[in-house]
Motif scaffolding. Structure first.
Motif, PDB file in Angstrom:
ATOM      1  N   TRP A 105     -22.257  21.969  43.334  1.00 27.11           N
ATOM      2  CA  TRP A 105     -22.583  21.246  42.107  1.00 27.11           C
ATOM      3  C   TRP A 105     -23.987  21.536  41.611  1.00 27.11           C
ATOM      4  O   TRP A 105     -24.925  20.784  41.865  1.00 27.11           O
ATOM      5  CB  TRP A 105     -22.353  19.736  42.309  1.00 27.11           C
ATOM      6  CG  TRP A 105     -20.968  19.452  42.808  1.00 27.11           C
ATOM      7  CD1 TRP A 105     -20.621  18.859  43.970  1.00 27.11           C
ATOM      8  CD2 TRP A 105     -19.729  19.774  42.141  1.00 27.11           C
ATOM      9  NE1 TRP A 105     -19.258  18.776  44.083  1.00 27.11           N
ATOM     10  CE2 TRP A 105     -18.686  19.328  42.977  1.00 27.11           C
ATOM     11  CE3 TRP A 105     -19.399  20.389  40.930  1.00 27.11           C
ATOM     12  CZ2 TRP A 105     -17.333  19.487  42.639  1.00 27.11           C
ATOM     13  CZ3 TRP A 105     -18.057  20.555  40.598  1.00 27.11           C
ATOM     14  CH2 TRP A 105     -17.053  20.106  41.443  1.00 27.11           C
ATOM     15  N   ALA A 153     -12.254   9.365  39.122  1.00 28.30           N
ATOM     16  CA  ALA A 153     -13.416  10.244  39.295  1.00 28.30           C
ATOM     17  C   ALA A 153     -14.201  10.280  37.970  1.00 28.30           C
ATOM     18  O   ALA A 153     -13.633  10.635  36.954  1.00 28.30           O
ATOM     19  CB  ALA A 153     -12.941  11.655  39.659  1.00 28.30           C
ATOM     20  N   PHE A 201     -14.789   6.396  43.077  1.00 25.60           N
ATOM     21  CA  PHE A 201     -15.180   7.582  43.835  1.00 25.60           C
ATOM     22  C   PHE A 201     -16.600   7.958  43.432  1.00 25.60           C
ATOM     23  O   PHE A 201     -16.908   8.027  42.232  1.00 25.60           O
ATOM     24  CB  PHE A 201     -14.167   8.691  43.487  1.00 25.60           C
ATOM     25  CG  PHE A 201     -14.515  10.073  43.950  1.00 25.60           C
ATOM     26  CD1 PHE A 201     -15.136  10.306  45.169  1.00 25.60           C
ATOM     27  CD2 PHE A 201     -14.169  11.176  43.165  1.00 25.60           C
ATOM     28  CE1 PHE A 201     -15.431  11.601  45.585  1.00 25.60           C
ATOM     29  CE2 PHE A 201     -14.444  12.469  43.568  1.00 25.60           C
ATOM     30  CZ  PHE A 201     -15.087  12.677  44.786  1.00 25.60           C
ATOM     31  N   LEU A 213     -22.930  14.602  43.302  1.00 22.76           N
ATOM     32  CA  LEU A 213     -22.597  15.531  42.225  1.00 22.76           C
ATOM     33  C   LEU A 213     -23.353  15.071  40.984  1.00 22.76           C
ATOM     34  O   LEU A 213     -23.200  13.910  40.569  1.00 22.76           O
ATOM     35  CB  LEU A 213     -21.073  15.474  41.989  1.00 22.76           C
ATOM     36  CG  LEU A 213     -20.376  16.526  41.145  1.00 22.76           C
ATOM     37  CD1 LEU A 213     -18.877  16.284  41.072  1.00 22.76           C
ATOM     38  CD2 LEU A 213     -20.945  16.749  39.779  1.00 22.76           C
ATOM     39  N   LEU A 240     -21.099  17.998  35.456  1.00 24.84           N
ATOM     40  CA  LEU A 240     -19.856  17.363  34.968  1.00 24.84           C
ATOM     41  C   LEU A 240     -20.116  16.044  34.224  1.00 24.84           C
ATOM     42  O   LEU A 240     -19.402  15.045  34.435  1.00 24.84           O
ATOM     43  CB  LEU A 240     -18.867  17.135  36.121  1.00 24.84           C
ATOM     44  CG  LEU A 240     -18.561  18.336  37.037  1.00 24.84           C
ATOM     45  CD1 LEU A 240     -17.450  17.979  38.023  1.00 24.84           C
ATOM     46  CD2 LEU A 240     -18.184  19.574  36.255  1.00 24.84           C
ATOM     47  N   LEU A 273     -17.662  12.963  35.084  1.00 23.72           N
ATOM     48  CA  LEU A 273     -16.256  12.921  34.636  1.00 23.72           C
ATOM     49  C   LEU A 273     -15.956  11.581  33.942  1.00 23.72           C
ATOM     50  O   LEU A 273     -16.750  11.127  33.127  1.00 23.72           O
ATOM     51  CB  LEU A 273     -15.316  13.235  35.795  1.00 23.72           C
ATOM     52  CG  LEU A 273     -15.518  14.655  36.392  1.00 23.72           C
ATOM     53  CD1 LEU A 273     -14.597  14.884  37.591  1.00 23.72           C
ATOM     54  CD2 LEU A 273     -15.284  15.739  35.355  1.00 23.72           C
ATOM     55  N   TRP A 294     -10.932  15.220  32.545  1.00 25.10           N
ATOM     56  CA  TRP A 294     -11.954  16.239  32.839  1.00 25.10           C
ATOM     57  C   TRP A 294     -12.139  17.045  31.562  1.00 25.10           C
ATOM     58  O   TRP A 294     -11.289  17.847  31.190  1.00 25.10           O
ATOM     59  CB  TRP A 294     -11.500  17.122  34.001  1.00 25.10           C
ATOM     60  CG  TRP A 294     -12.579  17.959  34.622  1.00 25.10           C
ATOM     61  CD1 TRP A 294     -13.597  18.600  33.997  1.00 25.10           C
ATOM     62  CD2 TRP A 294     -12.737  18.239  36.032  1.00 25.10           C
ATOM     63  NE1 TRP A 294     -14.378  19.267  34.908  1.00 25.10           N
ATOM     64  CE2 TRP A 294     -13.874  19.066  36.171  1.00 25.10           C
ATOM     65  CE3 TRP A 294     -12.025  17.892  37.184  1.00 25.10           C
ATOM     66  CZ2 TRP A 294     -14.308  19.550  37.411  1.00 25.10           C
ATOM     67  CZ3 TRP A 294     -12.466  18.370  38.406  1.00 25.10           C
ATOM     68  CH2 TRP A 294     -13.591  19.184  38.519  1.00 25.10           C
ATOM     69  N   GLY A 298     -14.905  14.395  47.668  1.00 24.29           N
ATOM     70  CA  GLY A 298     -15.088  15.582  46.898  1.00 24.29           C
ATOM     71  C   GLY A 298     -15.443  16.828  47.732  1.00 24.29           C
ATOM     72  O   GLY A 298     -15.497  16.823  48.965  1.00 24.29           O
ATOM     73  N   ASN A 332     -11.133  17.102  52.496  1.00 22.43           N
ATOM     74  CA  ASN A 332     -10.868  16.934  51.065  1.00 22.43           C
ATOM     75  C   ASN A 332     -10.442  18.271  50.462  1.00 22.43           C
ATOM     76  O   ASN A 332     -11.080  19.300  50.729  1.00 22.43           O
ATOM     77  CB  ASN A 332     -12.136  16.470  50.336  1.00 22.43           C
ATOM     78  CG  ASN A 332     -12.007  16.593  48.823  1.00 22.43           C
ATOM     79  OD1 ASN A 332     -11.313  15.809  48.171  1.00 22.43           O
ATOM     80  ND2 ASN A 332     -12.655  17.605  48.242  1.00 22.43           N
ATOM     81  N   GLU A 333      -9.407  18.271  49.696  1.00 21.61           N
ATOM     82  CA  GLU A 333      -8.955  19.486  48.999  1.00 21.61           C
ATOM     83  C   GLU A 333      -9.050  20.700  49.922  1.00 21.61           C
ATOM     84  O   GLU A 333      -9.643  21.725  49.574  1.00 21.61           O
ATOM     85  CB  GLU A 333      -9.720  19.703  47.689  1.00 21.61           C
ATOM     86  CG  GLU A 333      -9.453  18.604  46.691  1.00 21.61           C
ATOM     87  CD  GLU A 333      -9.834  18.934  45.237  1.00 21.61           C
ATOM     88  OE1 GLU A 333     -10.443  19.970  44.984  1.00 21.61           O
ATOM     89  OE2 GLU A 333      -9.474  18.122  44.357  1.00 21.61           O
ATOM     90  N   TYR A 373      -5.977  15.696  37.686  1.00 20.68           N
ATOM     91  CA  TYR A 373      -6.884  15.436  36.568  1.00 20.68           C
ATOM     92  C   TYR A 373      -6.182  15.699  35.243  1.00 20.68           C
ATOM     93  O   TYR A 373      -5.374  16.634  35.124  1.00 20.68           O
ATOM     94  CB  TYR A 373      -8.121  16.340  36.661  1.00 20.68           C
ATOM     95  CG  TYR A 373      -9.105  15.891  37.723  1.00 20.68           C
ATOM     96  CD1 TYR A 373     -10.029  14.887  37.459  1.00 20.68           C
ATOM     97  CD2 TYR A 373      -9.099  16.455  38.996  1.00 20.68           C
ATOM     98  CE1 TYR A 373     -10.932  14.465  38.428  1.00 20.68           C
ATOM     99  CE2 TYR A 373      -9.999  16.034  39.967  1.00 20.68           C
ATOM    100  CZ  TYR A 373     -10.917  15.037  39.674  1.00 20.68           C
ATOM    101  OH  TYR A 373     -11.803  14.607  40.634  1.00 20.68           O
TER     102      TYR A 373
HETATM  103  O1  AHR Z   1     -14.427  15.222  41.151  1.00 20.92           O
HETATM  104  C1  AHR Z   1     -14.928  16.512  41.083  1.00 20.92           C
HETATM  105  C2  AHR Z   1     -14.274  17.454  42.078  1.00 20.92           C
HETATM  106  O2  AHR Z   1     -12.935  17.611  41.753  1.00 20.92           O
HETATM  107  C3  AHR Z   1     -14.246  17.010  43.511  1.00 20.92           C
HETATM  108  O3  AHR Z   1     -15.401  17.296  44.190  1.00 20.92           O
HETATM  109  C4  AHR Z   1     -13.110  17.794  44.070  1.00 20.92           C
HETATM  110  O4  AHR Z   1     -12.489  17.147  45.147  1.00 20.92           O
HETATM  111  C5  AHR Z   1     -12.204  18.013  42.882  1.00 20.92           C
HETATM  112  O5  AHR Z   1     -11.836  19.326  42.739  1.00 20.92           O
END
Ligand code: AHR
Length: 497
Positions: A97, A345, A24, A28, A313, A351, A301, A71, A173-174, A240
């Motif tokens: 980000w 990720a 991925f 970011l 991150l 990460l 994370w 993301g 996404n999310e 995560y």
């Molecule tokens: O990987 C970092 C973030 O984590 C991504 O952008 C998001 O989809 C998730 O919350």
């Protein structure tokens, strides 16, 4: 106590989709810019703007699929800002980000070129949160339409007459969070609407991916499956491994207290329960397992490295992260009847990255080495495994000492990946291989371990944690008697005559 494992080489349980070893990359921090893309004018050796060192390492690791552009970023990305002459591309603020300026120099053409270079499948994530149906439909037309159409002509004007092949396309996404804070009922309807216009042009066939749940949000999965299963090819899951007690105190990537070792691995093992429970819900609506579960964001994370931008991150990566990777990949293998893809990720500098960069320097992390060692499982047949494993700790906090997965490749070679979760003690293992026609002629092993629980590689010492030949085993009457080092990931390769 000796751990006992039986591998039935004549009982294949399904194919391990190579995309389980997927990645991925998001706009970011320093993932895209600096990590992958340096631009053609950079002094860092590059091919058409892509770093040569990073590309070579990813090809060696056999990266099968790459998700982009996010993301959270995906739901505020407007793809038309990232095409055409670079000097004319719109600049925007990356609000999620770090609030930095995004110059859109890495866009659709650059991503597709990267995938061609890496010989991996592109997985493009469309914008539902702040985009329109028209915008998403246009993107698919731009990417895949062959012939005369407004988007095909625009693509040609930007230097690419022939369409690309794009199989994997994510519709949001999310969307339960950064992608619009929607309720599952609302998103399910939006998903049905948006995906209608994600068209198959020519011979291109799009594998449509719905946004699935966060961690253990079983209601989201239930709702999406109930309302939209007929319209999707896959649904995602994000989970995560956050070692600390909260998102505010995730814990440091290095220099962490000893008790965090087991806490972290316990949390990584939770993936097993998540996949089992989500799969059980999916089974009700899709008993034939047509729909894939894509764990398209997973990994550790930690708190960012001191002194770095909190929005970037950036974290170090240790042998503990390698164990999380080894355990997670074993779990995905075991669920290959449902898990068709997983994307750690994230790829570079963000990460649980497989690669870290600093200027022209690059370092491969312990997690990289796990992916490289495990690549033998890609597209292999998952083998039936029975195990009797020692437990570490007691009650709810207990974890198994060993995590294992085995597969057989096209040439008949058997590979067994074994993680010793115990950071203090080596683990005795007996592996019996049944059902092989003929006898072993060779057993070879590779192991990744460290002297300290936070052993890692730096730009100065790049090989502190790197694979070495594993020799601590004997083969007696078709049984391998091995002693796995503490905190190690080992892969055995067995060849029969
Ligand atoms: O990987 C970092 C973030 O984590 C991504 O952008 C998001 O989809 C998730 O919350």
């Amino acid at each position: 106590m000796t751990n006992r494992i039986t591998v039935n080489a004549d009982r294949a349980k399904g194919t391990i989709n190579r995309n389980i070893y997927g990645h991925f990359s998001e706009h970011l921090g320093r993932c895209i810019y600096e990590g992958l893309w340096v631009g053609e004018d950079s002094e860092i050796p590059n091919t058409k703007g892509i770093r040569n060192d990073v590309a070579a390492a990813l090809k060696k690791m056999k990266i099968p699929v790459l998700r982009w552009p996010g993301g959270c970023f995906a739901d505020e990305y407007h793809w038309k800002d990232g095409i055409g002459p670079k000097e004319n591309r719109k600049r925007m603020i990356n609000t999620h980000w770090g609030g930095v300026v995004e110059n859109n120099h890495f866009g659709t053409h650059e991503f597709m070129m990267l995938c061609e270079m890496l010989e991996c499948e592109p997985y493009i994530n469309g914008n539902v949160g702040s985009g329109t149906v028209q915008e998403m439909a246009d993107w698919v037309e731009y990417l895949t339409f062959e012939g005369v159409s407004p988007m095909a002509e625009l693509r040609e004007a930007n230097g690419r007459p022939e369409p690309w092949k794009v199989k994997y396309f994510g519709v949001g996404n999310e969307n339960w969070g950064c992608g619009g804070n929607m309720r599952p009922e609302y998103y399910a309807d939006l998903y049905r609407q948006f995906q209608t216009y994600v068209r198959n042009y020519g011979s291109n066939r799009v594998h449509k991916i719905a946004c699935g749940p966060n961690t253990d949000d079983y209601h989201w999965m239930e709702t999406l499956m109930k309302q939209a299963h007929r319209f999707m090819d896959s649904i995602t899951l994000h989970y995560y491994t956050v070692p600390g007690d909260s998102w505010q105190e995730k814990g440091a990537a290095t220099g962490f207290p000893e008790e965090m070792w087991r806490v972290t691995l316990k949390k990584a093992l939770f993936m097993e329960e998540l996949i089992s429970k989500h799969s059980a819900i999916m089974d009700q609506y899709d008993p034939d397992k047509r729909i894939g579960l894509l764990v398209d964001e997973w990994g550790t994370w930690h708190d960012v490295e001191p002194g770095t931008n909190p929005g970037f991150l950036y974290q170090q990566n240790t042998i503990r992260d390698a164990l999380v990777a080894g355990i997670s990949l074993n779990i995905f293998n075991e669920h290959c009847d449902r898990v068709q893809m997983a994307n750690i990720a994230q790829l570079v500098n963000v990460l649980q990255a497989v690669i870290l960069t600093e200027g022209e320097k690059m370092v491969l992390t312990p997690t990289y080495h796990v992916f490289d060692m495990y690549k033998v499982h890609q597209d292999a047949q998952l083998l039936d495994v029975h195990q009797s494993i020692t437990e570490l700790g007691e009650g709810k906090q207990a974890i198994p000492q060993i995590s294992v997965s085995a597969s057989k490749d096209e040439e008949g070679r058997v590979h067994i990946s074994l993680c010793n979760l115990d950071h203090q003690t080596s683990a005795k293992v007996e592996v019996e291989l049944r059902g092989l026609v003929g006898k072993f002629v060779s057993v070879k092993g590779t192991t990744l371990t460290s002297d300290t629980i936070d052993g890692h590689n730096t730009f100065e010492e790049t090989d502190q944690v790197s694979p070495t030949e594993f020799t601590a085993f004997n083969l007696i009457d078709q049984v391998i008697h091995a002693e796995l080092p503490p905190m190690s990931v080992t892969v055995l390769a067995l060849t029969a005559e």
